[in-house]
Design a protein around this motif. Structure first.
Motif, short mmCIF file in Angstrom:
data_model
loop_
_atom_site.label_atom_id
_atom_site.label_comp_id
_atom_site.label_asym_id
_atom_site.label_seq_id
_atom_site.Cartn_x
_atom_site.Cartn_y
_atom_site.Cartn_z
N MET A 1 19.45 24.72 17.88
CA MET A 1 18.53 23.66 18.03
C MET A 1 16.98 23.64 18.38
SD MET A 1 21.02 20.32 19.32
CE MET A 1 22.77 20.12 18.76
N ARG A 2 16.95 24.44 19.48
CA ARG A 2 15.66 24.80 20.00
C ARG A 2 14.76 25.48 18.97
NH1 ARG A 2 13.87 27.67 26.02
NH2 ARG A 2 11.78 27.31 25.50
N LYS A 3 15.32 26.63 18.41
CA LYS A 3 14.69 27.39 17.40
C LYS A 3 14.54 26.77 16.33
CE LYS A 3 14.93 31.64 19.51
NZ LYS A 3 13.60 32.20 20.02
N LEU A 4 15.24 26.24 15.85
CA LEU A 4 15.10 25.10 14.47
C LEU A 4 13.56 24.36 14.83
CD1 LEU A 4 18.56 24.22 13.45
CD2 LEU A 4 17.02 25.76 12.32
N ILE A 5 13.66 23.70 15.88
CA ILE A 5 12.62 22.74 16.01
C ILE A 5 11.33 23.47 16.29
CG2 ILE A 5 11.61 21.07 17.84
CD1 ILE A 5 14.37 20.24 18.32
#
Length: 210
Positions: free
Chosen positions: A202-206
């Motif tokens: 999730m962090r990488k996608l954001i």
């Protein structure tokens, strides 16, 4: 204090999944845990209280799957929502904890009609924070967010999507497409991710999204 004011200087920490924790405590599969607001209110309140005790400043009503598509009995759905709000408020007591009306995904063809019914039921309880979570489509979000703000301009609305580690919903929407679409909807206050992939992805996608 309203959510927007709170977020100016602090991070808002939500509770975790109700169904997962309910399954662990109740030794049963979490499906249908919304009905526990009627049959096991003490257990649902215990779960809320435990999340609050470990530092959560926002909790969700036990209503993720409480809709007429999952439970065709409209009166039953209303009873579940009203009971869930009452239980959550009891768990909060006098503490500074925000209560969000929790709504999971519904069939795209029924989204506006069903979300309007659910929102109206939550509004009867005086709730002004709304969470549409684990979404796979943006269909109906513009209409329902406008509807909420027409009823209460001070309402706070979060939409949260379930993405694969590669950034796609099960309906094939890519994270960038979601963000680009929702930027045009001024009534939505916050867009987030939940479920389907872990915090790392999730962090990488954001971080990689514009």
């Amino acid at each position: 204090m309203r959510v927007k004011e709170y977020l100016k200087n602090r991070t808002l920490i939500f509770d975790g999944a109700m169904g997962t924790y309910y399954s662990m405590l109740n030794k049963k599969i979490g499906a249908g845990c919304e009905l526990a607001s009627l049959s096991q209110p003490q257990l649902i309140e215990q779960i809320h209280k435990e999340y609050i005790e470990v530092g959560c400043q926002a909790i969700k009503t036990n209503t993720f799957n409480a809709n007429r598509l999952s439970y065709p009995d409209e009166d039953l759905v209303k009873k579940v929502i009203h009971a869930s709000v009452k239980i959550a408020r009891s768990a909060i007591g006098n503490q500074e904890v925000f209560l969000f009306a929790d709504m999971g995904p519904v069939e795209v063809s029924s989204s506006i009609k069903e979300y309007t019914f659910l929102v109206d039921t939550f509004l009867e309880e005086g709730l002004d924070c709304f969470l549409f979570e684990t979404l796979t489509s943006t269909t109906g979000l513009k209409e329902i967010s406008q509807y909420i703000k027409s009823k209460n301009p001070e309402a706070f609305i979060i939409t949260s999507f379930a993405l694969s580690p590669e950034g796609f919903t099960k309906d094939g929407l890519y994270i960038q497409d979601i963000l680009d679409s929702l930027r045009t909807i001024r009534d939505i206050d916050c867009v987030g991710l939940n479920c389907a992939c872990g915090a790392y992805h999730m962090r990488k996608l954001i971080q990689n999204a514009d």
